[in-house]
Motif scaffolding. Structure first.
Motif, PDB file in Angstrom:
ATOM      1  N   ALA A 141      46.377  27.993  41.808  1.00 21.92           N
ATOM      2  CA  ALA A 141      45.492  28.823  40.998  1.00 21.92           C
ATOM      3  C   ALA A 141      45.785  28.621  39.716  1.00 21.92           C
ATOM      4  CB  ALA A 141      45.246  30.143  41.352  1.00 21.92           C
ATOM      5  N   VAL A 142      47.047  28.628  39.290  1.00 22.97           N
ATOM      6  CA  VAL A 142      47.650  28.514  37.899  1.00 22.97           C
ATOM      7  C   VAL A 142      47.069  26.989  37.330  1.00 22.97           C
ATOM      8  CG1 VAL A 142      49.626  28.331  36.276  1.00 22.97           C
ATOM      9  CG2 VAL A 142      49.482  30.126  38.021  1.00 22.97           C
ATOM     10  N   LYS A 143      47.486  25.912  38.350  1.00 26.21           N
ATOM     11  CA  LYS A 143      47.004  24.811  37.861  1.00 26.21           C
ATOM     12  C   LYS A 143      45.642  24.476  37.674  1.00 26.21           C
ATOM     13  CE  LYS A 143      51.062  21.975  39.833  1.00 26.21           C
ATOM     14  NZ  LYS A 143      51.417  22.342  41.280  1.00 26.21           N
ATOM     15  N   ILE A 187      43.414  31.786  36.157  1.00 23.96           N
ATOM     16  CA  ILE A 187      44.451  32.993  35.929  1.00 23.96           C
ATOM     17  C   ILE A 187      43.321  33.989  35.400  1.00 23.96           C
ATOM     18  CG2 ILE A 187      46.321  34.030  34.541  1.00 23.96           C
ATOM     19  CD1 ILE A 187      47.611  31.184  34.455  1.00 23.96           C
ATOM     20  N   GLY A 188      42.401  33.810  34.452  1.00 22.80           N
ATOM     21  CA  GLY A 188      42.129  34.813  33.980  1.00 22.80           C
ATOM     22  C   GLY A 188      40.617  35.365  34.819  1.00 22.80           C
ATOM     23  N   LYS A 189      40.155  34.217  35.586  1.00 23.10           N
ATOM     24  CA  LYS A 189      39.126  34.601  36.458  1.00 23.10           C
ATOM     25  C   LYS A 189      39.658  35.703  37.608  1.00 23.10           C
ATOM     26  CE  LYS A 189      35.742  31.086  35.715  1.00 23.10           C
ATOM     27  NZ  LYS A 189      35.685  29.535  35.922  1.00 23.10           N
ATOM     28  N   ILE A 190      40.926  35.203  37.988  1.00 22.71           N
ATOM     29  CA  ILE A 190      41.587  36.026  39.076  1.00 22.71           C
ATOM     30  C   ILE A 190      41.843  37.571  38.669  1.00 22.71           C
ATOM     31  CG2 ILE A 190      43.443  36.503  40.567  1.00 22.71           C
ATOM     32  CD1 ILE A 190      43.294  33.320  41.044  1.00 22.71           C
ATOM     33  N   SER A 223      56.396  24.422  42.949  1.00 25.55           N
ATOM     34  CA  SER A 223      55.601  23.265  42.984  1.00 25.55           C
ATOM     35  C   SER A 223      55.028  23.428  41.477  1.00 25.55           C
ATOM     36  CB  SER A 223      54.457  22.755  43.537  1.00 25.55           C
ATOM     37  OG  SER A 223      53.444  24.027  43.561  1.00 25.55           O
ATOM     38  N   GLY A 224      55.103  24.628  40.832  1.00 26.71           N
ATOM     39  CA  GLY A 224      54.537  24.933  39.147  1.00 26.71           C
ATOM     40  C   GLY A 224      54.780  26.350  39.127  1.00 26.71           C
ATOM     41  N   PRO A 225      54.419  26.854  37.785  1.00 31.55           N
ATOM     42  CA  PRO A 225      54.523  28.240  37.411  1.00 31.55           C
ATOM     43  C   PRO A 225      53.736  29.019  38.171  1.00 31.55           C
ATOM     44  CG  PRO A 225      53.927  26.720  35.469  1.00 31.55           C
ATOM     45  CD  PRO A 225      54.096  25.974  36.708  1.00 31.55           C
ATOM     46  N   VAL A 226      53.989  30.425  38.391  1.00 29.74           N
ATOM     47  CA  VAL A 226      53.158  31.456  38.989  1.00 29.74           C
ATOM     48  C   VAL A 226      52.839  32.462  38.106  1.00 29.74           C
ATOM     49  CG1 VAL A 226      54.039  30.857  41.434  1.00 29.74           C
ATOM     50  CG2 VAL A 226      55.189  32.634  40.140  1.00 29.74           C
ATOM     51  N   VAL A 227      52.043  33.575  38.071  1.00 30.76           N
ATOM     52  CA  VAL A 227      51.942  34.569  37.349  1.00 30.76           C
ATOM     53  C   VAL A 227      52.044  35.755  38.461  1.00 30.76           C
ATOM     54  CG1 VAL A 227      50.347  35.956  36.192  1.00 30.76           C
ATOM     55  CG2 VAL A 227      50.327  33.560  35.984  1.00 30.76           C
ATOM     56  N   VAL A 228      53.050  36.431  37.988  1.00 26.58           N
ATOM     57  CA  VAL A 228      53.368  37.819  38.751  1.00 26.58           C
ATOM     58  C   VAL A 228      52.986  39.096  37.927  1.00 26.58           C
ATOM     59  CG1 VAL A 228      55.229  38.715  40.185  1.00 26.58           C
ATOM     60  CG2 VAL A 228      55.463  36.347  39.258  1.00 26.58           C
TER      61      VAL A 228
END
Ligand SMILES: Nc1ncnc2c1ncn2[C@@H]1O[C@H](COP(=O)(O)OP(=O)(O)OP(=O)(O)O)[C@@H](O)[C@H]1O
Length: 137
Positions: free
Chosen positions: A12-14, A18-21, A67-72
């Motif tokens: 989802a970050v890729k 992020i903003g929509k979630i 596999s890539g950054p996440v937003v916590v």
């Protein structure tokens, strides 16, 4: 007020959603009490998902989560744990109810856009895994 941990996963970050979630959370009574973007190490992911250590998909899960950054985030609100799970939808996006985050933004059972704590007890453990007390405001 109840708190829960949410992770916006690498898929989802890729995708740039992020903003929509986050909008789904804020529009549905969940306030962001803490938030950061992080690149998990293999050790972080394995420790976070230790309960799934014996599951056949554990290796893939760790690989995917690194596999890539996440937003916590720490989400806060009335019945936050259940509310977040409801907004996320079923683990498998093909089974997720229309209008849920996974139905709208996830591709597959492994790349399924978001994680949410499954109980109040686990929420407390998961929040403490990522955030110091002073970061939750
Ligand atoms: N059969 C599978 N194949 C690959 N990955 C899977 C499979 N089942 C679950 N997973 C991954 O492991 C995660 C944890 O599985 P669990 O059954 O706890 O689902 P969940 O509680 O809905 O998800 P999460 O813990 O991420 O909120 C899932 O979100 C998914 O990314």
């Amino acid at each position: 007020m109840e708190q829960t941990l949410s992770i916006i996963k690498p898929d989802a970050v890729k995708k740039g959603v992020i903003g929509k979630i986050i909008d789904r959370f804020e529009s549905n009574g969940l306030r962001i009490a803490a938030m950061k973007k992080v690149q998990l190490s293999e050790q972080d992911a394995a420790e976070f998902y230790a309960v799934h250590k014996e599951r056949p998909f554990f290796g893939e899960l760790v690989e995917f989560m690194t596999s890539g950054p996440v937003v916590v985030m720490v989400l806060e609100g009335e019945n936050a744990v259940a509310k977040n799970r409801e907004l996320m939808g079923a683990t498998n996006p093909k089974e997720a109810a229309p209008g849920t985050i996974r139905a709208d933004f996830a591709e597959s059972i492994d790349a399924n856009a978001v994680h949410g704590s499954d109980s109040l007890e686990n929420a407390k453990i998961e929040i403490a895994f990522f955030f110091a007390k002073r970061e939750i405001v």
